[in-house]
Design a protein around this motif. Structure first.
Motif, PDB file in Angstrom:
ATOM      1  N   TYR A 233       0.832  -1.184   0.028  1.00  0.00           N
ATOM      2  CA  TYR A 233      -0.059   0.170   0.000  1.00  0.00           C
ATOM      3  C   TYR A 233       0.761   1.178  -0.068  1.00  0.00           C
ATOM      4  CZ  TYR A 233      -3.429   3.249   1.616  1.00  0.00           C
ATOM      5  OH  TYR A 233      -4.176   4.429   1.708  1.00  0.00           O
ATOM      6  N   ASP A 234       1.797   1.278   0.847  1.00  0.00           N
ATOM      7  CA  ASP A 234       2.889   2.423   0.734  1.00  0.00           C
ATOM      8  C   ASP A 234       3.554   2.743  -0.374  1.00  0.00           C
ATOM      9  OD1 ASP A 234       2.153   2.815   3.539  1.00  0.00           O
ATOM     10  OD2 ASP A 234       3.973   1.967   4.247  1.00  0.00           O
ATOM     11  N   LEU A 235       3.936   1.599  -1.061  1.00  0.00           N
ATOM     12  CA  LEU A 235       4.637   1.600  -2.267  1.00  0.00           C
ATOM     13  C   LEU A 235       3.913   2.215  -3.467  1.00  0.00           C
ATOM     14  CD1 LEU A 235       7.325   1.338  -3.981  1.00  0.00           C
ATOM     15  CD2 LEU A 235       6.522  -1.125  -4.231  1.00  0.00           C
ATOM     16  N   ALA A 236       2.268   1.626  -3.404  1.00  0.00           N
ATOM     17  CA  ALA A 236       1.578   2.099  -4.294  1.00  0.00           C
ATOM     18  C   ALA A 236       1.364   3.678  -4.381  1.00  0.00           C
ATOM     19  CB  ALA A 236       0.314   1.256  -4.305  1.00  0.00           C
ATOM     20  N   LEU A 240       1.879   6.499  -7.130  1.00  0.00           N
ATOM     21  CA  LEU A 240       0.775   7.417  -7.641  1.00  0.00           C
ATOM     22  C   LEU A 240       1.271   8.551  -7.592  1.00  0.00           C
ATOM     23  CD1 LEU A 240      -2.525   5.424  -6.012  1.00  0.00           C
ATOM     24  CD2 LEU A 240      -1.525   5.460  -8.686  1.00  0.00           C
ATOM     25  N   ASN A 241       1.948   9.287  -6.344  1.00  0.00           N
ATOM     26  CA  ASN A 241       2.551  10.487  -6.113  1.00  0.00           C
ATOM     27  C   ASN A 241       3.110  10.866  -7.257  1.00  0.00           C
ATOM     28  OD1 ASN A 241       4.511  12.310  -4.994  1.00  0.00           O
ATOM     29  ND2 ASN A 241       2.551  13.104  -4.081  1.00  0.00           N
ATOM     30  N   ARG A 242       4.005  10.009  -7.887  1.00  0.00           N
ATOM     31  CA  ARG A 242       4.963  10.151  -9.010  1.00  0.00           C
ATOM     32  C   ARG A 242       4.505  10.072 -10.394  1.00  0.00           C
ATOM     33  NH1 ARG A 242       8.564  13.613  -7.968  1.00  0.00           N
ATOM     34  NH2 ARG A 242      10.023  12.757  -9.441  1.00  0.00           N
ATOM     35  N   SER A 243       3.015   9.764 -10.368  1.00  0.00           N
ATOM     36  CA  SER A 243       2.422   9.500 -11.610  1.00  0.00           C
ATOM     37  C   SER A 243       2.968   8.495 -12.397  1.00  0.00           C
ATOM     38  CB  SER A 243       2.219  10.766 -12.526  1.00  0.00           C
ATOM     39  OG  SER A 243       1.742  11.840 -12.028  1.00  0.00           O
TER      40      SER A 243
END
Length: 294
Positions: A233-236, A240-243
């Protein structure tokens, strides 16, 4: 004659002191050797069979997800042997986990305070123990949101050496890398008031905070233990923050195959599913716009 009487009286009055003067002084090497004999190696299991059995029982309770009982067992071990390293750092981490489940801030704070004491004692017993540094970082991360601005920012600064040291001492530990990744991400996403206060009063934000470094740390954690849904979850989220949508989708799809065991894992599993649904809707909208363009 008077001096002899005084000397004799001194010997009679303080026999231990007189005997100490007669003993040969030990060298620093001899003192260090004696200390090594008296104190077990850093992190070594206790010599007492009863204490070893207590630690084993606590470990089994922990594997069975009976965390409150495991914490109680570790505390029983510490009541008998307060310098038991494994019991100290495990009690610190468990106190954070259990405390985070309470909505009442006073009860949560009480657990976090106990966790801080356990973590500090673990670092005294074993200054170069990765687990102690990890526990200290977990406690600071948990306490920070409950603190006012200055104390919160100081907590994140204090975390820095602990998260780095934990991964240096145990580069094969997924949880240590996850904690490092979370720290990088949190520091890189300071709010505007946090950044201004840090620059004006704390000499700037802590060095090293970076979303790219957060990705590297979390990716390392995921490689070491892809079955931990928290890491996925943290990695995903950072992807997403970096698109980086494709990478995020791959991680979330793999997370959907994991079976949650605890209530916390079930909550995170639902969050992963929600993120995956949002990504899929985004992809469908992109395909629709592409067809309209063609």
């Amino acid at each position: 004659m008077l001096s002899l009487l005084l000397t004799g009286a001194g010997v009679l009055m303080c026999p231990e002191q007189a005997q100490a003067q007669l003993r040969p002084k030990r060298s620093a090497a001899e003192k260090a050797a004696a200390a090594t004999v008296l104190a077990p190696p850093c992190g070594a299991p206790p010599t007492s069979p009863a204490l070893r059995a207590g630690l084993a029982e606590a470990g089994q309770l922990l594997k069975s997800y009976r965390e409150s009982e495991a914490l109680g067992r570790y505390e029983q071990v510490l009541a008998q042997a307060p310098a038991t390293y494994e019991a100290l750092w495990q009690a610190a981490v468990l106190s954070v986990r259990i405390g985070s489940r309470y909505t009442d801030e006073s009860r949560r704070f009480a657990y976090y305070t106990a966790a801080r004491l356990y973590a500090n004692r673990a670092l005294v017993v074993c200054p170069d123990g990765a687990e102690g540094h990890y526990a200290a970082a977990r406690v600071l991360a948990a306490q920070a949101p409950l603190r006012p601005l200055r104390s919160r920012l100081l907590a994140y600064r204090e975390m820095r050496p602990h998260v780095y040291r934990a991964t240096e001492l145990r580069p094969d530990w997924a949880e240590a890398w996850q904690q490092l990744g979370r720290w990088h991400y949190r520091v890189d996403h300071y709010s505007l008031p946090e950044r201004l206060y840090s620059r004006l009063f704390l000499g700037g934000v802590p060095a090293g905070g970076s979303t790219l470094l957060a990705i590297e740390a979390l990716r390392r954690a995921y490689e070491l233990d892809s079955q931990r849904i928290e890491v996925a979850y943290d990695l995903a989220r950072v992807y997403l923050n970096r698109s980086q949508y494709t990478r995020a989708r791959n991680v979330l799809q793999a997370a959907a195959q994991l079976t949650p065991v605890t209530a916390e894992e079930l909550v995170i599993s639902r969050r992963c599913q929600l993120l995956l649904e949002q990504l899929n809707r985004r992809q469908r909208r992109q395909h629709s716009r592409l067809r309209l363009t063609l």
